[in-house]
Each structure stands twice: as C-alpha cells, then as structure tokens.
Write a protein that holds these residues in place. Structure first.
Motif, PDB file in Angstrom:
ATOM      1  N   SER A 179       0.834  -1.201   0.000  1.00 15.84           N
ATOM      2  CA  SER A 179       0.000   0.000   0.000  1.00 15.84           C
ATOM      3  C   SER A 179       0.868   1.250   0.000  1.00 15.84           C
ATOM      4  O   SER A 179       2.007   1.242   0.482  1.00 15.84           O
ATOM      5  N   VAL A 180       0.309   2.313  -0.550  1.00 15.58           N
ATOM      6  CA  VAL A 180       0.918   3.639  -0.534  1.00 15.58           C
ATOM      7  C   VAL A 180      -0.022   4.572   0.209  1.00 15.58           C
ATOM      8  O   VAL A 180      -1.241   4.556  -0.024  1.00 15.58           O
ATOM      9  N   LEU A 181       0.536   5.381   1.106  1.00 13.66           N
ATOM     10  CA  LEU A 181      -0.257   6.277   1.948  1.00 13.66           C
ATOM     11  C   LEU A 181       0.118   7.718   1.617  1.00 13.66           C
ATOM     12  O   LEU A 181       1.062   8.272   2.185  1.00 13.66           O
ATOM     13  N   PRO A 182      -0.600   8.364   0.680  1.00 15.28           N
ATOM     14  CA  PRO A 182      -0.265   9.740   0.336  1.00 15.28           C
ATOM     15  C   PRO A 182      -0.741  10.722   1.405  1.00 15.28           C
ATOM     16  O   PRO A 182      -1.730  10.499   2.101  1.00 15.28           O
ATOM     17  N   GLY A 183      -0.013  11.837   1.488  1.00 14.93           N
ATOM     18  CA  GLY A 183      -0.473  12.978   2.261  1.00 14.93           C
ATOM     19  C   GLY A 183      -1.273  13.907   1.368  1.00 14.93           C
ATOM     20  O   GLY A 183      -2.113  13.463   0.581  1.00 14.93           O
ATOM     21  N   LEU A 184      -1.005  15.200   1.456  1.00 19.67           N
ATOM     22  CA  LEU A 184      -1.740  16.178   0.657  1.00 19.67           C
ATOM     23  C   LEU A 184      -1.244  16.155  -0.786  1.00 19.67           C
ATOM     24  O   LEU A 184      -0.059  16.357  -1.053  1.00 19.67           O
ATOM     25  N   VAL A 185      -2.167  15.910  -1.722  1.00 18.09           N
ATOM     26  CA  VAL A 185      -1.850  15.831  -3.142  1.00 18.09           C
ATOM     27  C   VAL A 185      -2.801  16.760  -3.893  1.00 18.09           C
ATOM     28  O   VAL A 185      -3.996  16.817  -3.580  1.00 18.09           O
ATOM     29  N   ARG A 186      -2.283  17.456  -4.882  1.00 14.07           N
ATOM     30  CA  ARG A 186      -3.133  18.335  -5.703  1.00 14.07           C
ATOM     31  C   ARG A 186      -3.954  17.486  -6.674  1.00 14.07           C
ATOM     32  O   ARG A 186      -3.452  17.051  -7.706  1.00 14.07           O
ATOM     33  N   ALA A 202      -2.320  26.269   6.796  1.00 13.43           N
ATOM     34  CA  ALA A 202      -2.292  25.393   7.969  1.00 13.43           C
ATOM     35  C   ALA A 202      -1.793  24.000   7.603  1.00 13.43           C
ATOM     36  O   ALA A 202      -1.061  23.363   8.374  1.00 13.43           O
ATOM     37  N   PHE A 203      -2.194  23.528   6.440  1.00 17.42           N
ATOM     38  CA  PHE A 203      -1.696  22.229   5.988  1.00 17.42           C
ATOM     39  C   PHE A 203      -0.197  22.295   5.712  1.00 17.42           C
ATOM     40  O   PHE A 203       0.565  21.412   6.141  1.00 17.42           O
ATOM     41  N   LEU A 204       0.239  23.310   4.986  1.00 17.18           N
ATOM     42  CA  LEU A 204       1.655  23.403   4.635  1.00 17.18           C
ATOM     43  C   LEU A 204       2.535  23.523   5.867  1.00 17.18           C
ATOM     44  O   LEU A 204       3.682  23.051   5.870  1.00 17.18           O
ATOM     45  N   ALA A 205       2.006  24.134   6.935  1.00 16.38           N
ATOM     46  CA  ALA A 205       2.779  24.258   8.167  1.00 16.38           C
ATOM     47  C   ALA A 205       3.087  22.908   8.790  1.00 16.38           C
ATOM     48  O   ALA A 205       4.020  22.782   9.592  1.00 16.38           O
ATOM     49  N   ARG A 206       2.318  21.884   8.429  1.00 20.82           N
ATOM     50  CA  ARG A 206       2.530  20.535   8.960  1.00 20.82           C
ATOM     51  C   ARG A 206       3.426  19.682   8.063  1.00 20.82           C
ATOM     52  O   ARG A 206       3.731  18.550   8.409  1.00 20.82           O
ATOM     53  N   ILE A 207       3.801  20.202   6.895  1.00 16.86           N
ATOM     54  CA  ILE A 207       4.541  19.394   5.924  1.00 16.86           C
ATOM     55  C   ILE A 207       5.984  19.890   5.882  1.00 16.86           C
ATOM     56  O   ILE A 207       6.263  20.966   5.344  1.00 16.86           O
ATOM     57  N   PRO A 208       6.936  19.122   6.429  1.00 15.56           N
ATOM     58  CA  PRO A 208       8.320  19.586   6.455  1.00 15.56           C
ATOM     59  C   PRO A 208       8.883  19.968   5.094  1.00 15.56           C
ATOM     60  O   PRO A 208       9.688  20.903   4.996  1.00 15.56           O
ATOM     61  N   LEU A 209       8.493  19.285   4.022  1.00 14.93           N
ATOM     62  CA  LEU A 209       8.987  19.651   2.703  1.00 14.93           C
ATOM     63  C   LEU A 209       8.305  20.892   2.140  1.00 14.93           C
ATOM     64  O   LEU A 209       8.675  21.385   1.071  1.00 14.93           O
ATOM     65  N   GLY A 210       7.270  21.390   2.824  1.00 15.51           N
ATOM     66  CA  GLY A 210       6.742  22.714   2.537  1.00 15.51           C
ATOM     67  C   GLY A 210       5.799  22.849   1.369  1.00 15.51           C
ATOM     68  O   GLY A 210       5.499  23.963   0.939  1.00 15.51           O
ATOM     69  N   ARG A 211       5.283  21.751   0.843  1.00 16.14           N
ATOM     70  CA  ARG A 211       4.377  21.842  -0.294  1.00 16.14           C
ATOM     71  C   ARG A 211       3.574  20.559  -0.403  1.00 16.14           C
ATOM     72  O   ARG A 211       3.922  19.529   0.187  1.00 16.14           O
ATOM     73  N   ALA A 212       2.489  20.648  -1.171  1.00 18.66           N
ATOM     74  CA  ALA A 212       1.724  19.451  -1.513  1.00 18.66           C
ATOM     75  C   ALA A 212       2.435  18.684  -2.619  1.00 18.66           C
ATOM     76  O   ALA A 212       3.304  19.211  -3.315  1.00 18.66           O
ATOM     77  N   ALA A 213       2.073  17.415  -2.778  1.00 16.36           N
ATOM     78  CA  ALA A 213       2.615  16.597  -3.863  1.00 16.36           C
ATOM     79  C   ALA A 213       1.805  16.788  -5.124  1.00 16.36           C
ATOM     80  O   ALA A 213       0.600  17.078  -5.083  1.00 16.36           O
ATOM     81  N   ASP A 214       2.450  16.635  -6.265  1.00 10.06           N
ATOM     82  CA  ASP A 214       1.742  16.448  -7.520  1.00 10.06           C
ATOM     83  C   ASP A 214       1.390  14.967  -7.646  1.00 10.06           C
ATOM     84  O   ASP A 214       2.097  14.106  -7.098  1.00 10.06           O
ATOM     85  N   PRO A 215       0.322  14.624  -8.369  1.00 13.44           N
ATOM     86  CA  PRO A 215      -0.053  13.212  -8.502  1.00 13.44           C
ATOM     87  C   PRO A 215       1.080  12.314  -8.983  1.00 13.44           C
ATOM     88  O   PRO A 215       1.215  11.177  -8.538  1.00 13.44           O
ATOM     89  N   ASP A 216       1.924  12.834  -9.869  1.00  9.93           N
ATOM     90  CA  ASP A 216       3.013  12.010 -10.399  1.00  9.93           C
ATOM     91  C   ASP A 216       4.006  11.621  -9.309  1.00  9.93           C
ATOM     92  O   ASP A 216       4.672  10.586  -9.412  1.00  9.93           O
ATOM     93  N   VAL A 240       3.906   8.487   1.713  1.00  9.05           N
ATOM     94  CA  VAL A 240       4.428   9.454   0.737  1.00  9.05           C
ATOM     95  C   VAL A 240       3.768  10.792   1.055  1.00  9.05           C
ATOM     96  O   VAL A 240       2.750  11.150   0.474  1.00  9.05           O
ATOM     97  N   ASP A 241       4.347  11.520   2.002  1.00  2.00           N
ATOM     98  CA  ASP A 241       3.634  12.680   2.563  1.00  2.00           C
ATOM     99  C   ASP A 241       4.508  13.900   2.814  1.00  2.00           C
ATOM    100  O   ASP A 241       4.073  14.839   3.491  1.00  2.00           O
ATOM    101  N   GLY A 242       5.730  13.910   2.297  1.00  5.72           N
ATOM    102  CA  GLY A 242       6.602  15.060   2.533  1.00  5.72           C
ATOM    103  C   GLY A 242       6.986  15.245   3.985  1.00  5.72           C
ATOM    104  O   GLY A 242       7.421  16.331   4.383  1.00  5.72           O
TER     105      GLY A 242
END
Length: 257
Positions: A179-186, A202-216, A240-242
């Motif tokens: 299984s793959v567990l994505p975080g915030l994805v556009r 508020a979401f970005l503040a929780r993501i150390p890499l500082g951005r949402a993922a693209d689907p790819d 897979v959540d940054g």
C-alpha cells in the motif's frame, strides 16, 4: 524506461488525480492498461491521449459485477493481468455525532469495500497465471486522524490492514500486495484545501517539505512497488507525505477562508 513492457495492468480511479498519473506512467513505461472509473467522458479523453495501450471501462468499484467485468476486460483484451493499482476513493465527511449512516456507508464502501472487491478479482486472475503485484492506495489518514474524517480514516486504516492480510494470504501464489499512503496531493478531490488560503497554509505548516505533492510524485512510488525492483517487498505501507506524519494534523475548524 520500459520496466513494464508486455505487462498488463488495471487501475481504478483511473481518470483523474493519482489514478490518471499512474495510468500515464504505466503506458509511458510500456504497459497495456485497463482503467476503471465512473466518468465515461474522462476515460474517453484519456483513451484519446494514450491510444491503443489504454482502454477505459466505466466501473463502480462498490459493485462486484463492475469490478469483475473490469478485470475480465484486461484478460479478454491482452490475455493476462500482471499488475493492479487500486486508487479509487472519496469521502462524505462529517463529525461522528452528526454523520449519517448513509454517508458512513458511502465512504467506507468506496475506500474499503472497493479495494476488497478489486483485490479479490485481480488476485484470482493473477493466481491462475502464476503471480503478480497489487498496490492499494490508502492515505496518511490511516495513521493520522482528522476532525470530520472518521469514516474516511477508518476506511483507509482498513485498507492498510487488508493489504497486509492479502500479502500474507497471496504470497504462496506469487502475488505481492503493498500500500501507498499519500499525504496532501493536488487532485480534484482536494481542491477545497487549495481554494482556502488559511486552510492551505495550515496544511503546509505541517509538511516539512513545505508543499503538496503532484499526482506524479505518488504515482512513482506506486510503480516502484509494482516493479521488479520491489520483488522482495510485500505487505508494506509506504508513506508518501513530505514528512507530514511526523508533525500531525491541523485543526482547520476556525480558519474559514
């Protein structure tokens, strides 16, 4: 690359978001793909882009006969099934004390029963052919709860455990299940987050890499788990959540727009 030359795959939720990204990557790497989705229009558009390597099948993954027909389309078209990516999902959110039984059922049926039915019929075909690989898309919410998301988080948690159980049961048949567990994805399903600036922040503040993922960026790990590079990997859950899981979930109730 041509990691998937002469491989046949099915993808649910194939016409948008992560599912579409998986389809496009598979075709680019040599696979023949059956895509299941509720949207006939988007499937047709995808087929127009991808040509003979892709066939779309209108599929409701909560209906067993639809799932069985989708899998049969792969074997009818190309004589086999090697790979499966179970991506279809969605939610009808609400606080537990207010959530209707109908909304609970709709969400859990889609995110959990849909994966169960898909794995069931995919694995039957793979077992008869001597093996294969299945990737189920769960969610960060399998590990991290969110307010208003009880049904979704419970269903996605179920996907993770269903994946582990399937990996155990199907290993002797040469079938790997991960299984793959994505975080915030556009994706179209998360548009409300990006349309509300304070919520997005508020979401970005929780993501150390500082951005949402693209689907790819989620499709890539999905394809890795289905590839021969992961031939000794089964029953795992790849987050897979940054880095989001290490920080927690924002409380967005009072943020508005």
């Amino acid at each position: 690359m041509a990691r998937f030359d002469e491989r046949v795959a099915v993808v649910t939720g194939a016409a948008s978001g992560i599912g579409e990204a998986v389809v496009r990557r598979l075709v680019a790497e040599g696979a023949q793909v059956i895509g299941g989705d509720l949207s006939a229009e988007r499937l047709q558009a995808l087929a127009g882009d991808l040509g003979a390597a892709f066939r779309g099948v209108v599929t409701d993954v909560t209906v067993e006969s639809d799932v069985e027909a989708m899998v049969a389309t792969a074997t009818d078209a190309w004589g086999r099934l090697d790979l499966a990516f179970n991506v279809a999902g969605g939610a009808r959110p609400g606080p537990i004390v207010d959530l209707t039984e109908a909304d609970w059922d709709a969400t859990v049926d889609l995110v959990l029963k849909g994966v169960f039915l898909s794995v069931k019929h995919e694995a039957r075909v793979m077992r008869a052919a001597g093996g294969g690989a299945v990737v189920n898309v769960s969610s960060l919410n399998a590990h991290v709860p969110m307010r208003g998301g009880g049904s979704y988080a419970a269903g996605k948690g179920g996907v993770e455990m269903l994946t582990r159980t399937a990996a155990l049961e199907l290993a002797e048949d040469g079938i790997r299940v991960n299984s793959v567990l994505p975080g915030l994805v556009r994706t179209p399903g998360t548009a409300a987050v990006f349309d509300r600036p304070r919520v997005h922040e508020a979401f970005l503040a929780r993501i150390p890499l500082g951005r949402a993922a693209d689907p790819d960026e989620v499709a890539g790990p999905c394809l890795y788990l289905a590839s021969d590079d992961a031939r000794y990997v089964t029953g795992t859950a790849l987050v897979v959540d940054g880095g989001w899981e290490i920080t927690g979930y924002p409380d967005v109730r009072a943020l508005g727009s």
